[in-house]
Scaffold this motif. Structure first.
Motif, PDB file in Angstrom:
ATOM      1  N   TRP A  67       0.830  -1.206   0.000  1.00 54.92           N
ATOM      2  CA  TRP A  67       0.000   0.000   0.000  1.00 54.92           C
ATOM      3  C   TRP A  67       0.867   1.260   0.000  1.00 54.92           C
ATOM      4  O   TRP A  67       0.542   2.252  -0.653  1.00 54.92           O
ATOM      5  CB  TRP A  67      -0.928   0.016   1.219  1.00 54.92           C
ATOM      6  N   ALA A  71       0.745   4.304  -2.834  1.00 57.56           N
ATOM      7  CA  ALA A  71       0.616   5.735  -2.534  1.00 57.56           C
ATOM      8  C   ALA A  71       1.783   6.516  -3.126  1.00 57.56           C
ATOM      9  O   ALA A  71       1.611   7.623  -3.649  1.00 57.56           O
ATOM     10  CB  ALA A  71       0.548   5.949  -1.022  1.00 57.56           C
ATOM     11  N   TRP A  75       1.626   9.505  -6.072  1.00 61.27           N
ATOM     12  CA  TRP A  75       2.283  10.813  -5.902  1.00 61.27           C
ATOM     13  C   TRP A  75       3.192  11.115  -7.094  1.00 61.27           C
ATOM     14  O   TRP A  75       3.198  12.237  -7.615  1.00 61.27           O
ATOM     15  CB  TRP A  75       3.093  10.829  -4.613  1.00 61.27           C
ATOM     16  N   ARG A 110      -5.917   6.193  -7.714  1.00 62.15           N
ATOM     17  CA  ARG A 110      -6.538   7.194  -6.852  1.00 62.15           C
ATOM     18  C   ARG A 110      -7.842   6.652  -6.260  1.00 62.15           C
ATOM     19  O   ARG A 110      -8.112   6.809  -5.069  1.00 62.15           O
ATOM     20  CB  ARG A 110      -6.806   8.479  -7.635  1.00 62.15           C
ATOM     21  N   LEU A 113      -7.031   3.854  -3.587  1.00 63.22           N
ATOM     22  CA  LEU A 113      -6.542   4.392  -2.323  1.00 63.22           C
ATOM     23  C   LEU A 113      -7.651   5.116  -1.568  1.00 63.22           C
ATOM     24  O   LEU A 113      -7.702   5.072  -0.332  1.00 63.22           O
ATOM     25  CB  LEU A 113      -5.357   5.327  -2.574  1.00 63.22           C
ATOM     26  N   ALA A 121      -8.414  10.676  -1.878  1.00 59.95           N
ATOM     27  CA  ALA A 121      -6.970  10.823  -2.035  1.00 59.95           C
ATOM     28  C   ALA A 121      -6.645  12.274  -2.351  1.00 59.95           C
ATOM     29  O   ALA A 121      -7.427  12.967  -3.002  1.00 59.95           O
ATOM     30  CB  ALA A 121      -6.477   9.921  -3.167  1.00 59.95           C
TER      31      ALA A 121
END
Length: 226
Positions: A67, A71, A75, A110, A113, A121
C-alpha cells in the motif's frame, strides 16, 4: 493496512526475538523492509512457534509495504502530470505502453486508495486554486486553441491522436480543468514533433495555434501552488 497495524507487527517480531535471546537480535531495525530481510536470513533454527508467528506478522509488513508503494506511485504520477511529462516515457517505467493506459492507471490508483482509506486521495498540485482562477480568465483562448488542434487531428501521429481524443472530449463536454490544460500541452508538444506539422507554413492555423499556446502554457506553469 494502517501504520498502527504495521508498527504492532514490528513490535511483536522484536519482542519474540527478545524472548528467545536471539543472538542476531541487534540486527533488527524498525524498517519493515529490513525486518523482512532479517526474517529471511535468520529464521533457520528458530522455534517453530516463533517462525509461524513471524510469517503472519511478516505478511502484515508485506501488505503495508504494498500500500505504501501504491501511494508513492500515485504521488509520482501526479507530479509527472503537474510537470506535463511525456506519458509514454513515464509509462515505460511501469510497463504501460500507451499514454491513455497511464491515465487509466492513475485514475484507478486514486480510486483504490480512496476506497481503502475511506477518505478522498489528495488532489494533484495542478488542482491548486490559483490555476483554477487562471483557467477562468483564459478559458476562451485555451478552448480556441484546443478546437484548432482537434480540427487538424488528421495530421497527428498515434501518440498525438491519443491526447487529442481527450482534448476533443473536454471540448464536447465544455470542460476546462487543470488536468485538461496538461493534456492540451501534451497534444501541442506531440503535434509539433510530427514531421508533417513541422513542415506547415507559419501562416497555417495549426502552426499559429501551436505558437500561441507556448506563452499560455508557460504562464500556467509559473502559477505557484497554494
Amino acid at each position: 493496512m494502517t501504520d498502527q497495524e504495521m508498527r504492532a507487527a514490528l513490535d511483536r517480531i522484536i519482542q519474540r526475538r527478545d524472548d528467545i535471546d536471539d543472538p542476531n537480535r541487534y540486527q533488527l531495525s524498525d524498517d519493515p523492509r529490513d525486518v523482512l530481510a532479517y526474517l529471511r536470513k535468520h529464521s533457520r533454527g528458530m522455534p517453530e512457534h516463533v517462525r509461524r508467528a513471524d510469517v503472519e506478522d511478516g505478511l502484515v509488513l508485506r501488505v503495508w509495504l504494498w500500500w505504501d508503494g501504491e501511494a508513492a506511485e500515485l504521488w509520482l504520477l501526479d507530479r509527472a502530470d503537474e510537470l506535463a511529462m511525456n506519458r509514454r516515457s513515464v509509462g515505460a517505467r511501469l510497463g504501460v505502453a500507451t499514454g491513455q493506459g497511464l491515465v487509466d492507471r492513475r485514475v484507478h490508483k486514486r480510486a483504490m486508495l480512496s476506497r481503502a482509506t475511506g477518505i478522498p486521495a489528495p488532489a494533484p498540485a495542478s488542482s491548486a486554486r490559483g490555476r483554477e482562477e487562471w483557467i477562468a480568465a483564459h478559458r476562451r483562448a485555451v478552448q480556441a486553441i484546443a478546437s484548432t488542434l482537434v480540427e487538424h487531428r488528421e495530421l497527428a501521429d498515434e501518440e498525438a491522436a491519443e491526447s487529442l481524443i481527450e482534448v476533443r472530449r473536454d471540448l464536447h463536454d465544455d470542460v476546462c480543468t487543470p488536468a485538461g490544460i496538461t493534456v492540451i500541452d501534451w497534444a501541442v508538444t506531440e503535434l509539433a514533433a510530427v514531421p508533417a506539422v513541422a513542415a506547415l507554413p507559419d501562416s497555417h492555423p495549426l502552426r499559429q495555434a501551436i505558437t500561441a499556446w507556448a506563452p499560455l502554457a508557460a504562464a500556467f506553469r509559473r502559477i505557484p501552488d497554494r
